[in-house]
Structure formats: C-alpha cells, structure tokens
Scaffold this motif. Structure first.
Motif, PDB file in Angstrom:
ATOM      1  N   VAL A  18      14.635 -18.853 -14.978  1.00 55.64           N
ATOM      2  CA  VAL A  18      13.594 -19.000 -15.994  1.00 55.64           C
ATOM      3  C   VAL A  18      12.943 -17.644 -16.209  1.00 55.64           C
ATOM      4  O   VAL A  18      12.778 -16.860 -15.276  1.00 55.64           O
ATOM      5  N   VAL A  19      12.584 -17.376 -17.452  1.00 57.95           N
ATOM      6  CA  VAL A  19      11.926 -16.122 -17.805  1.00 57.95           C
ATOM      7  C   VAL A  19      10.425 -16.292 -17.622  1.00 57.95           C
ATOM      8  O   VAL A  19       9.853 -17.282 -18.074  1.00 57.95           O
ATOM      9  N   THR A  20       9.804 -15.320 -16.949  1.00 60.39           N
ATOM     10  CA  THR A  20       8.358 -15.339 -16.742  1.00 60.39           C
ATOM     11  C   THR A  20       7.775 -13.986 -17.121  1.00 60.39           C
ATOM     12  O   THR A  20       8.440 -12.959 -16.982  1.00 60.39           O
ATOM     13  N   PRO A  21       6.541 -13.951 -17.594  1.00 58.71           N
ATOM     14  CA  PRO A  21       5.898 -12.672 -17.877  1.00 58.71           C
ATOM     15  C   PRO A  21       5.499 -11.962 -16.578  1.00 58.71           C
ATOM     16  O   PRO A  21       5.189 -12.617 -15.580  1.00 58.71           O
ATOM     17  N   THR A  22       5.504 -10.647 -16.597  1.00 58.06           N
ATOM     18  CA  THR A  22       5.064  -9.873 -15.439  1.00 58.06           C
ATOM     19  C   THR A  22       3.558  -9.676 -15.458  1.00 58.06           C
ATOM     20  O   THR A  22       2.972  -9.296 -14.450  1.00 58.06           O
ATOM     21  N   ARG A  23       2.937  -9.935 -16.618  1.00 54.16           N
ATOM     22  CA  ARG A  23       1.485  -9.837 -16.763  1.00 54.16           C
ATOM     23  C   ARG A  23       1.038 -10.916 -17.731  1.00 54.16           C
ATOM     24  O   ARG A  23       1.862 -11.482 -18.453  1.00 54.16           O
ATOM     25  N   THR A  24      -0.231 -11.219 -17.745  1.00 49.63           N
ATOM     26  CA  THR A  24      -0.749 -12.222 -18.662  1.00 49.63           C
ATOM     27  C   THR A  24      -0.699 -11.670 -20.090  1.00 49.63           C
ATOM     28  O   THR A  24      -1.147 -10.555 -20.337  1.00 49.63           O
ATOM     29  N   LEU A  25      -0.137 -12.472 -21.005  1.00 48.18           N
ATOM     30  CA  LEU A  25      -0.003 -12.076 -22.407  1.00 48.18           C
ATOM     31  C   LEU A  25      -0.864 -12.985 -23.264  1.00 48.18           C
ATOM     32  O   LEU A  25      -0.723 -14.207 -23.226  1.00 48.18           O
ATOM     33  N   ALA A  61      -1.406 -18.416 -24.632  1.00 43.86           N
ATOM     34  CA  ALA A  61      -1.570 -17.514 -23.483  1.00 43.86           C
ATOM     35  C   ALA A  61      -0.414 -17.761 -22.515  1.00 43.86           C
ATOM     36  O   ALA A  61      -0.126 -18.896 -22.149  1.00 43.86           O
ATOM     37  N   LEU A  62       0.269 -16.685 -22.145  1.00 46.92           N
ATOM     38  CA  LEU A  62       1.379 -16.760 -21.193  1.00 46.92           C
ATOM     39  C   LEU A  62       0.938 -16.066 -19.921  1.00 46.92           C
ATOM     40  O   LEU A  62       0.616 -14.880 -19.943  1.00 46.92           O
ATOM     41  N   TYR A  63       0.922 -16.793 -18.821  1.00 45.60           N
ATOM     42  CA  TYR A  63       0.389 -16.272 -17.570  1.00 45.60           C
ATOM     43  C   TYR A  63       1.489 -15.698 -16.692  1.00 45.60           C
ATOM     44  O   TYR A  63       2.592 -16.225 -16.630  1.00 45.60           O
ATOM     45  N   ALA A  64       1.161 -14.618 -16.009  1.00 46.81           N
ATOM     46  CA  ALA A  64       2.111 -13.926 -15.142  1.00 46.81           C
ATOM     47  C   ALA A  64       2.698 -14.892 -14.118  1.00 46.81           C
ATOM     48  O   ALA A  64       1.975 -15.664 -13.487  1.00 46.81           O
ATOM     49  N   GLY A  65       4.024 -14.866 -13.980  1.00 50.69           N
ATOM     50  CA  GLY A  65       4.706 -15.681 -12.985  1.00 50.69           C
ATOM     51  C   GLY A  65       5.004 -17.111 -13.394  1.00 50.69           C
ATOM     52  O   GLY A  65       5.705 -17.816 -12.691  1.00 50.69           O
ATOM     53  N   ARG A  66       4.476 -17.556 -14.540  1.00 50.91           N
ATOM     54  CA  ARG A  66       4.735 -18.926 -14.998  1.00 50.91           C
ATOM     55  C   ARG A  66       5.842 -18.905 -16.055  1.00 50.91           C
ATOM     56  O   ARG A  66       5.867 -18.033 -16.916  1.00 50.91           O
TER      57      ARG A  66
END
Length: 137
Positions: A18-25, A61-66
């Motif tokens: 699964v793709v996750t962000p490295t920081r909150t976007l 909002a895309l949270y880091a690690g999710r």
C-alpha cells in the motif's frame, strides 16, 4: 497440529503493498514521488503503486504512514473557486459561448457548478484540459 494450520494460513494470506505518504499532506497539495513510500499491508480500496499517486492532488488530508484511499486523491485542479472561466454549450448544431464563475475547484474531467455571469443561472459542466467548462445542464 493447530499451530501448523495457523502457520499455513498466515503464510498463504496475500500480502499487498500500500502507498502511504511520508508526511502529512493537506487537501489541495500536489503529490510528488518524494512524498510517498510503499508499505506491506492488507487493505482493499487503497493504492499499491507510487506511479498511480504521484502527480495527483490530495482531496482530503492524507496522514503520514496511513494508506491512501482511492477517493483521497484526484487530478490536479485546473480551475479554482470564484475563477472566471469560459463556458461552452453545444446542442443540435447550436453553440453558445460565454463566461462564468466557477463555484468550486475542479480538475480535468471533474463535474463542477458554475454561474453564468449574464443570467446568474447556476449550471453544471465538465472541466476541459484547456480550463474551460463544457456545460451539460
């Protein structure tokens, strides 16, 4: 024997990336490959390739690690709310062109509400690659 069966079940379960962000976007952020990482996981409805996500815009909002859900991103906005945009309506050989005010943000192919500046009527249309709106109703 129970432990052997449990071990076999664990080994045969499908692991998916699964793709996750490295920081909150924040919503509206253009996502780059540097903002993403791939983790092992077992979730449906989530992206599994960085190439599918990079270049898109965060819609929520895309949270880091999710993991990033399918509905969490979309094409980058071409028009912004309150922007004056050209509109075009085509029907049966008749073409009407005028200007309108975008009532919401939209990327290529998104259905948006717009207000005709002349009549003040609220219409719907699809965002075109050139930033104009093709009116449907």
């Amino acid at each position: 024997m129970k432990h052997l069966i449990a071990l076999l079940l664990l080994c045969t379960s499908a692991q998916a990336d699964v793709v996750t962000p490295t920081r909150t976007l924040r919503p509206g952020t253009l996502i780059t490959a540097a903002d993403l990482t791939v983790k092992a996981g077992l979730q449906d409805g989530m992206f599994d390739r960085v190439s599918d996500v990079a270049g898109q815009e965060a819609r929520i909002a895309l949270y880091a690690g999710r993991p990033i859900p399918f509905e969490g991103i979309g094409p980058p906005a071409v028009i912004n709310r309150n922007q004056i945009v050209p509109m075009q309506f085509d029907a049966g050989g008749l073409t009407i062109r005028t200007e309108g005010r975008a009532l919401e943000r939209g990327g290529i192919g998104d259905r948006v509400r717009i207000m005709n500046l002349s009549s003040r009527a609220t219409l719907f249309g699809f965002v075109q690659p050139d930033g104009s709106i093709k009116v449907t109703q």
